[in-house]
Design a protein around this motif. Structure first.
Motif, short mmCIF file in Angstrom:
data_model
loop_
_atom_site.label_atom_id
_atom_site.label_comp_id
_atom_site.label_asym_id
_atom_site.label_seq_id
_atom_site.Cartn_x
_atom_site.Cartn_y
_atom_site.Cartn_z
N MET A 37 0.82 -1.20 0.00
CA MET A 37 0.00 0.00 0.00
C MET A 37 0.87 1.26 0.00
SD MET A 37 -3.06 1.05 -0.03
CE MET A 37 -4.21 2.25 0.47
N LYS A 38 1.91 1.25 0.84
CA LYS A 38 2.80 2.40 0.93
C LYS A 38 3.43 2.70 -0.43
CE LYS A 38 6.44 1.92 3.61
NZ LYS A 38 7.41 2.00 4.71
N SER A 39 3.84 1.68 -1.13
CA SER A 39 4.46 1.86 -2.44
C SER A 39 3.50 2.49 -3.43
CB SER A 39 4.95 0.51 -2.99
OG SER A 39 5.92 -0.04 -2.15
N LEU A 40 2.25 2.10 -3.39
CA LEU A 40 1.24 2.66 -4.29
C LEU A 40 1.02 4.14 -4.00
CD1 LEU A 40 -0.93 2.37 -6.47
CD2 LEU A 40 -2.52 1.71 -4.66
N VAL A 41 0.90 4.50 -2.74
CA VAL A 41 0.69 5.90 -2.36
C VAL A 41 1.88 6.75 -2.80
CG1 VAL A 41 0.42 7.49 -0.41
CG2 VAL A 41 -0.88 5.35 -0.47
N VAL A 42 3.08 6.27 -2.54
CA VAL A 42 4.28 7.01 -2.94
C VAL A 42 4.33 7.13 -4.47
CG1 VAL A 42 6.81 6.93 -3.01
CG2 VAL A 42 5.59 6.44 -0.87
N PHE A 43 3.98 6.07 -5.18
CA PHE A 43 3.96 6.12 -6.64
C PHE A 43 2.96 7.16 -7.14
CE2 PHE A 43 2.05 4.58 -10.64
CZ PHE A 43 3.17 4.68 -11.47
N LEU A 44 1.79 7.21 -6.56
CA LEU A 44 0.79 8.20 -6.97
C LEU A 44 1.24 9.63 -6.69
CD1 LEU A 44 -2.47 6.36 -5.87
CD2 LEU A 44 -1.61 6.67 -8.21
N ALA B 122 6.70 16.61 1.42
CA ALA B 122 6.65 16.34 2.86
C ALA B 122 5.75 15.13 3.16
CB ALA B 122 6.15 17.57 3.61
N ILE B 123 4.62 15.06 2.48
CA ILE B 123 3.70 13.93 2.69
C ILE B 123 4.32 12.64 2.18
CG2 ILE B 123 1.45 12.98 2.04
CD1 ILE B 123 0.47 15.98 2.02
N LYS B 124 4.97 12.70 1.04
CA LYS B 124 5.62 11.50 0.50
C LYS B 124 6.67 10.98 1.47
CE LYS B 124 8.77 11.62 -2.80
NZ LYS B 124 9.41 11.79 -4.13
N LEU C 156 -1.12 5.45 7.22
CA LEU C 156 -2.05 6.04 8.19
C LEU C 156 -1.50 7.34 8.78
CD1 LEU C 156 -3.50 2.94 10.07
CD2 LEU C 156 -4.61 4.41 8.39
N LYS C 157 -0.25 7.31 9.22
CA LYS C 157 0.35 8.53 9.75
C LYS C 157 0.52 9.56 8.63
CE LYS C 157 2.49 6.80 13.87
NZ LYS C 157 3.68 6.70 14.69
N GLY C 158 0.80 9.09 7.42
CA GLY C 158 0.92 9.99 6.28
C GLY C 158 -0.39 10.68 5.98
N PHE C 159 -1.50 9.94 6.08
CA PHE C 159 -2.82 10.54 5.84
C PHE C 159 -3.13 11.59 6.90
CE2 PHE C 159 -7.40 10.65 6.72
CZ PHE C 159 -7.84 11.14 5.50
N TYR C 160 -2.88 11.27 8.16
CA TYR C 160 -3.11 12.23 9.24
C TYR C 160 -2.23 13.47 9.04
CZ TYR C 160 -3.25 14.36 13.84
OH TYR C 160 -3.38 15.26 14.85
N PHE C 161 -0.96 13.25 8.73
CA PHE C 161 -0.02 14.34 8.51
C PHE C 161 -0.46 15.20 7.32
CE2 PHE C 161 3.75 15.96 6.28
CZ PHE C 161 4.29 16.76 7.28
N SER C 162 -1.01 14.59 6.29
CA SER C 162 -1.42 15.35 5.10
C SER C 162 -2.50 16.37 5.45
CB SER C 162 -1.89 14.43 3.98
OG SER C 162 -3.13 13.82 4.29
N ARG C 163 -3.41 16.00 6.32
CA ARG C 163 -4.45 16.94 6.73
C ARG C 163 -3.84 18.13 7.45
NH1 ARG C 163 -9.05 14.30 9.75
NH2 ARG C 163 -10.15 16.16 9.05
N LEU C 164 -2.89 17.88 8.33
CA LEU C 164 -2.20 18.97 9.04
C LEU C 164 -1.38 19.82 8.07
CD1 LEU C 164 -0.91 16.99 12.16
CD2 LEU C 164 -2.92 18.47 12.02
N GLN C 165 -0.70 19.16 7.14
CA GLN C 165 0.14 19.88 6.19
C GLN C 165 -0.69 20.79 5.29
OE1 GLN C 165 3.44 19.89 6.11
NE2 GLN C 165 3.57 21.23 4.34
#
Length: 114
Positions: free
Chosen positions: A1-8, A38-40, A49-58
């Motif tokens: 999953m992490k690889s897919l998100v980073v790829f996108l 920063a999110i990547k 999960l932490k990336g999603f939470y962080f993205s909202r703050l960012q």
């Protein structure tokens, strides 16, 4: 999953971001990484999960930075004339900066009361 998100995110950075017409407000104001970078990095280091939470703050920090830049630009782009009148300078906003208005000089809010 992490690889897919980073790829996108990488697809966004490579093929969409360069053509949208403006830069990340947070990166412009604070320097450093753009929101997508920063999110990547957060996703790579701490997971989705932490990336999603962080993205909202960012993105919230980016919205606040955008408002700050707009306020600064409105003040900085005014020319106070010797008779106390205000004149908006040409090209108040360049296409390289936020926000990308078509006719920006009509939104300048000059304060020449000093």
């Amino acid at each position: 999953m992490k690889s897919l998100v980073v790829f996108l995110i990488q697809i966004y950075q490579r093929y969409l971001s360069p053509y949208k017409g403006f830069r990340c407000a947070h990166a412009v104001l604070e320097g450093g990484d753009s929101c997508s970078q920063a999110i990547k990095l957060k996703v790579l280091n701490q997971g989705c999960l932490k990336g999603f939470y962080f993205s909202r703050l960012q993105f919230e920090r980016c919205r606040k930075a955008n408002k700050t830049l707009i306020k600064r630009r409105r003040i900085d782009q005014c020319d106070c004339l010797s008779d106390g009148a205000c004149q908006c300078m040409e090209n108040c906003f360049s296409k390289d900066t936020l926000p990308s208005f078509d006719s920006a000089c009509d939104v300048c809010a000059c304060d020449c009361s000093f």
